[in-house]
Write a protein that holds these residues in place. Sequence first.
Motif, PDB file in Angstrom:
ATOM      1  N   ARG A  50    -103.444  16.223  -2.323  1.00 38.57           N
ATOM      2  CA  ARG A  50    -104.353  17.091  -1.886  1.00 38.57           C
ATOM      3  C   ARG A  50    -104.924  17.748  -3.219  1.00 38.57           C
ATOM      4  NH1 ARG A  50    -103.640  19.236   3.780  1.00 38.57           N
ATOM      5  NH2 ARG A  50    -102.106  17.826   4.597  1.00 38.57           N
ATOM      6  N   TYR A  51    -106.041  18.466  -3.156  1.00 35.29           N
ATOM      7  CA  TYR A  51    -106.668  18.914  -4.291  1.00 35.29           C
ATOM      8  C   TYR A  51    -107.398  20.372  -4.257  1.00 35.29           C
ATOM      9  CZ  TYR A  51    -106.937  13.996  -5.345  1.00 35.29           C
ATOM     10  OH  TYR A  51    -106.589  12.707  -5.388  1.00 35.29           O
ATOM     11  N   LYS A  52    -107.434  21.024  -5.318  1.00 38.07           N
ATOM     12  CA  LYS A  52    -107.881  22.352  -5.378  1.00 38.07           C
ATOM     13  C   LYS A  52    -108.801  22.137  -6.670  1.00 38.07           C
ATOM     14  CE  LYS A  52    -105.161  25.066  -2.926  1.00 38.07           C
ATOM     15  NZ  LYS A  52    -105.689  25.528  -1.818  1.00 38.07           N
ATOM     16  N   TYR A  53    -110.023  22.849  -6.537  1.00 39.04           N
ATOM     17  CA  TYR A  53    -111.276  22.813  -7.643  1.00 39.04           C
ATOM     18  C   TYR A  53    -111.485  24.183  -8.002  1.00 39.04           C
ATOM     19  CZ  TYR A  53    -115.863  21.991  -9.122  1.00 39.04           C
ATOM     20  OH  TYR A  53    -116.916  22.072 -10.069  1.00 39.04           O
ATOM     21  N   LEU A 100     -94.159  21.947  -5.505  1.00 38.25           N
ATOM     22  CA  LEU A 100     -95.155  21.141  -5.558  1.00 38.25           C
ATOM     23  C   LEU A 100     -95.196  20.626  -6.996  1.00 38.25           C
ATOM     24  CD1 LEU A 100     -97.827  23.211  -3.408  1.00 38.25           C
ATOM     25  CD2 LEU A 100     -96.473  21.058  -2.606  1.00 38.25           C
ATOM     26  N   TYR A 101     -95.604  19.201  -7.086  1.00 37.07           N
ATOM     27  CA  TYR A 101     -95.985  18.894  -8.450  1.00 37.07           C
ATOM     28  C   TYR A 101     -97.604  18.939  -8.636  1.00 37.07           C
ATOM     29  CZ  TYR A 101     -96.632  15.413 -11.963  1.00 37.07           C
ATOM     30  OH  TYR A 101     -97.052  14.496 -13.079  1.00 37.07           O
ATOM     31  N   TRP A 102     -98.053  19.728  -9.504  1.00 42.31           N
ATOM     32  CA  TRP A 102     -99.379  19.812  -9.827  1.00 42.31           C
ATOM     33  C   TRP A 102     -99.929  18.888 -11.131  1.00 42.31           C
ATOM     34  CZ3 TRP A 102    -103.138  22.659  -7.027  1.00 42.31           C
ATOM     35  CH2 TRP A 102    -102.202  23.483  -6.094  1.00 42.31           C
ATOM     36  N   ARG A 103    -101.127  18.288 -10.922  1.00 47.42           N
ATOM     37  CA  ARG A 103    -101.546  17.459 -12.275  1.00 47.42           C
ATOM     38  C   ARG A 103    -103.004  17.987 -12.084  1.00 47.42           C
ATOM     39  NH1 ARG A 103     -99.327  12.611 -14.142  1.00 47.42           N
ATOM     40  NH2 ARG A 103    -101.534  11.774 -14.385  1.00 47.42           N
ATOM     41  N   VAL A 104    -103.289  18.654 -13.398  1.00 48.17           N
ATOM     42  CA  VAL A 104    -104.551  19.585 -13.666  1.00 48.17           C
ATOM     43  C   VAL A 104    -105.644  18.746 -14.805  1.00 48.17           C
ATOM     44  CG1 VAL A 104    -105.666  21.767 -14.379  1.00 48.17           C
ATOM     45  CG2 VAL A 104    -103.308  21.789 -12.661  1.00 48.17           C
ATOM     46  N   ALA A 105    -106.700  18.421 -14.123  1.00 45.39           N
ATOM     47  CA  ALA A 105    -107.584  17.666 -15.411  1.00 45.39           C
ATOM     48  C   ALA A 105    -108.818  18.697 -15.526  1.00 45.39           C
ATOM     49  CB  ALA A 105    -107.976  16.386 -15.152  1.00 45.39           C
ATOM     50  N   GLN A 106    -109.392  18.530 -16.774  1.00 46.27           N
ATOM     51  CA  GLN A 106    -110.319  19.303 -17.046  1.00 46.27           C
ATOM     52  C   GLN A 106    -111.638  18.337 -17.306  1.00 46.27           C
ATOM     53  OE1 GLN A 106    -109.500  22.885 -17.909  1.00 46.27           O
ATOM     54  NE2 GLN A 106    -107.699  22.532 -18.758  1.00 46.27           N
ATOM     55  N   PHE A 107    -112.890  18.908 -16.864  1.00 42.65           N
ATOM     56  CA  PHE A 107    -114.169  18.295 -17.434  1.00 42.65           C
ATOM     57  C   PHE A 107    -114.722  19.460 -18.380  1.00 42.65           C
ATOM     58  CE2 PHE A 107    -118.829  19.215 -16.688  1.00 42.65           C
ATOM     59  CZ  PHE A 107    -119.482  18.088 -17.371  1.00 42.65           C
ATOM     60  N   LEU A 108    -115.277  18.919 -19.514  1.00 41.93           N
ATOM     61  CA  LEU A 108    -115.857  20.015 -20.503  1.00 41.93           C
ATOM     62  C   LEU A 108    -117.246  19.455 -20.796  1.00 41.93           C
ATOM     63  CD1 LEU A 108    -112.722  19.111 -21.631  1.00 41.93           C
ATOM     64  CD2 LEU A 108    -113.138  21.309 -22.592  1.00 41.93           C
ATOM     65  N   PHE A 109    -118.400  20.337 -20.568  1.00 39.58           N
ATOM     66  CA  PHE A 109    -119.457  19.992 -20.909  1.00 39.58           C
ATOM     67  C   PHE A 109    -119.743  19.279 -22.470  1.00 39.58           C
ATOM     68  CE2 PHE A 109    -121.009  22.274 -17.149  1.00 39.58           C
ATOM     69  CZ  PHE A 109    -122.021  21.641 -16.974  1.00 39.58           C
ATOM     70  N   PRO A 110    -120.634  18.267 -22.462  1.00 34.70           N
ATOM     71  CA  PRO A 110    -121.181  17.671 -21.480  1.00 34.70           C
ATOM     72  C   PRO A 110    -120.442  16.182 -21.126  1.00 34.70           C
ATOM     73  CG  PRO A 110    -122.217  16.710 -23.702  1.00 34.70           C
ATOM     74  CD  PRO A 110    -120.980  17.940 -23.938  1.00 34.70           C
ATOM     75  N   THR A 116     -96.413  29.414  -5.387  1.00 38.24           N
ATOM     76  CA  THR A 116     -97.226  29.736  -6.549  1.00 38.24           C
ATOM     77  C   THR A 116     -98.764  29.636  -6.721  1.00 38.24           C
ATOM     78  OG1 THR A 116     -95.078  29.583  -7.832  1.00 38.24           O
ATOM     79  CG2 THR A 116     -97.394  29.765  -9.186  1.00 38.24           C
ATOM     80  N   ASP A 117     -99.442  30.476  -6.960  1.00 40.32           N
ATOM     81  CA  ASP A 117    -100.937  30.148  -7.155  1.00 40.32           C
ATOM     82  C   ASP A 117    -101.335  29.193  -8.255  1.00 40.32           C
ATOM     83  OD1 ASP A 117    -103.878  31.347  -6.838  1.00 40.32           O
ATOM     84  OD2 ASP A 117    -103.684  31.150  -8.892  1.00 40.32           O
ATOM     85  N   TRP A 118    -101.897  28.294  -8.076  1.00 41.33           N
ATOM     86  CA  TRP A 118    -101.917  26.888  -9.012  1.00 41.33           C
ATOM     87  C   TRP A 118    -102.614  27.353 -10.406  1.00 41.33           C
ATOM     88  CZ3 TRP A 118    -106.201  23.815 -10.596  1.00 41.33           C
ATOM     89  CH2 TRP A 118    -107.733  24.231  -9.943  1.00 41.33           C
ATOM     90  N   LEU A 119    -103.315  28.335 -10.102  1.00 42.71           N
ATOM     91  CA  LEU A 119    -104.395  28.695 -11.420  1.00 42.71           C
ATOM     92  C   LEU A 119    -103.304  29.734 -12.429  1.00 42.71           C
ATOM     93  CD1 LEU A 119    -107.924  29.525 -10.086  1.00 42.71           C
ATOM     94  CD2 LEU A 119    -107.192  27.678 -11.796  1.00 42.71           C
ATOM     95  N   GLU A 120    -102.552  30.522 -11.833  1.00 43.04           N
ATOM     96  CA  GLU A 120    -101.670  31.201 -12.379  1.00 43.04           C
ATOM     97  C   GLU A 120    -100.480  30.384 -12.827  1.00 43.04           C
ATOM     98  OE1 GLU A 120    -100.285  34.660  -9.979  1.00 43.04           O
ATOM     99  OE2 GLU A 120    -102.279  35.367  -9.737  1.00 43.04           O
ATOM    100  N   GLY A 121    -100.050  29.467 -12.137  1.00 45.49           N
ATOM    101  CA  GLY A 121     -98.784  28.762 -12.559  1.00 45.49           C
ATOM    102  C   GLY A 121     -98.941  28.085 -13.551  1.00 45.49           C
ATOM    103  N   THR A 122    -100.284  27.424 -13.735  1.00 42.33           N
ATOM    104  CA  THR A 122    -100.453  26.247 -14.816  1.00 42.33           C
ATOM    105  C   THR A 122    -101.205  27.150 -15.726  1.00 42.33           C
ATOM    106  OG1 THR A 122    -102.886  25.816 -13.606  1.00 42.33           O
ATOM    107  CG2 THR A 122    -100.730  24.435 -13.170  1.00 42.33           C
ATOM    108  N   ALA A 123    -101.357  28.247 -15.946  1.00 39.03           N
ATOM    109  CA  ALA A 123    -102.156  28.978 -16.969  1.00 39.03           C
ATOM    110  C   ALA A 123    -101.480  28.881 -18.534  1.00 39.03           C
ATOM    111  CB  ALA A 123    -102.463  30.549 -16.591  1.00 39.03           C
ATOM    112  N   ALA A 124    -100.162  28.783 -18.396  1.00 33.11           N
ATOM    113  CA  ALA A 124     -99.685  28.772 -19.821  1.00 33.11           C
ATOM    114  C   ALA A 124     -99.496  27.611 -20.373  1.00 33.11           C
ATOM    115  CB  ALA A 124     -98.075  29.309 -19.552  1.00 33.11           C
ATOM    116  N   MET A 125     -99.365  26.391 -19.249  1.00 32.67           N
ATOM    117  CA  MET A 125     -99.552  25.202 -19.852  1.00 32.67           C
ATOM    118  C   MET A 125    -101.166  24.684 -20.237  1.00 32.67           C
ATOM    119  SD  MET A 125     -98.038  21.911 -17.852  1.00 32.67           S
ATOM    120  CE  MET A 125     -96.645  21.495 -18.911  1.00 32.67           C
ATOM    121  N   ARG A 126    -101.986  25.303 -19.705  1.00 35.58           N
ATOM    122  CA  ARG A 126    -103.435  25.056 -19.843  1.00 35.58           C
ATOM    123  C   ARG A 126    -103.886  25.835 -21.284  1.00 35.58           C
ATOM    124  NH1 ARG A 126    -106.367  27.371 -16.767  1.00 35.58           N
ATOM    125  NH2 ARG A 126    -105.022  27.960 -15.196  1.00 35.58           N
TER     126      ARG A 126
END
Length: 428
Positions: A211-214, A234-244, A410-420
Amino acid sequence: MLSKEKNEYITRVGTGTPMGNLMRQYWLPVMLSHEVPEPDCDPVRVMMLGEKLIGFRDTSGQVGLIADGCPHRGASLFFGRNEENGIRCVYHGWKFDRTGTCVDMPNEPADSMFKTKVRARTYPCVERIGVVWAYLGPRADPPPMPDLEVFDVPEDEVEVVAAMRDCNWLQGMEGDLDTCHVNFLHRGAIKAEDLTPGTEEFYMAAEKAPRYKYTETEYGAMYGAYRPAGPGELYWRVAQFLFPCFTHIPRNARQAVDTRLWVPMDDYHTMYYLLRRRPQNEPASNGRFVLSADTAIRKDNSTDWYGRFRLEASADNDYLIDRDKQRRMVSYTGMAGAWTEDHAITESMGPIMARESEHLGSSDVMLTRVRRRLIDAASALADDNTAPPGVDKPGVYRTRSASIILPADTDWLEGTAAMRTASPAGER
Ligand code: FES
Ligand SMILES: [Fe+2]
């Protein structure tokens, strides 16, 4: 799905198109430094955003990028003489330096002032980590370069890969924003029972429908794909789009520094670049542009507009598919590896895929949102000259993807912040 009109809007990048104008706000890779290895070496044909350009390194060692057609009568400057800080058209001898100034016009009388009235179109270039970046935009003072973490990777650890794809840029980039294909296209032959329980690979193989969060970010957008891990996790995989047209995709390796760029050559051809810190367990690649065994570069690559960085596995040879290996599940595709698989599948969708006939599911949320973000940014630029995301904020590019197991609450944004969080500029 996108209407036919919107699909045109978002994919076309030629001169004067809204998306072409958006791309031109940013510094983008145009060629590799080793393509112009020394002062006054041979010029190189480069197609970028639908424009025919000639790259060259002048006598002082600076790289120049000049419009192909000579301002006099349109002869190609590819055939020019690269000499004494400028490129000289061989038709009538007009010579231009890398800023576009006409420095010699030997077929006009010596007292003529005509040469002061003629300029060639040129674009500023800078070199970073073996890549030549160009700014094709309208500002007299170009914006700052994006502050990518990979620019700080030591020379002997940095790896630069380039490869051409015969399809539209968005198609290539959307492959990076589509995490669930990995479990089929690249790992369809891998079964969870053959993997070590408790590893990220195991959880990926065990659940192929995450499932996904955005969320939107200052530099673009980000998704988190999540699936069950251990009890209460939960196992989270986070990917980024960076303009452009950049991405940071999830890597299981910790501390991965890895930016992928999908630079439009024109509407139907894309130059893909991978800039990364080489993982410690991988050997150095040969010649800086071969990633792995399945990425052989064609022997007949050429100086043509579309002749650079073409791969051996291509549409002409069905990407060297081995049907026996596919049947026996040696791999899901019978192709040599993930690189070839991505290349084959995105090209197989056609030069510009017909997004009006696609059927997007819940796994495609990132595609839908990123398209909207791109269209909104291109429209805001066209309507009010609004500078698009990231152009004047180079620091926002200092970010990483993430791959992490977290407690389920855990909130996904908080939980992945250090790794990001990337290492600060200048500190590695
Ligand atoms: S066309 Fe280039 S000098 Fe005449
Ligand atoms: Fe892929």
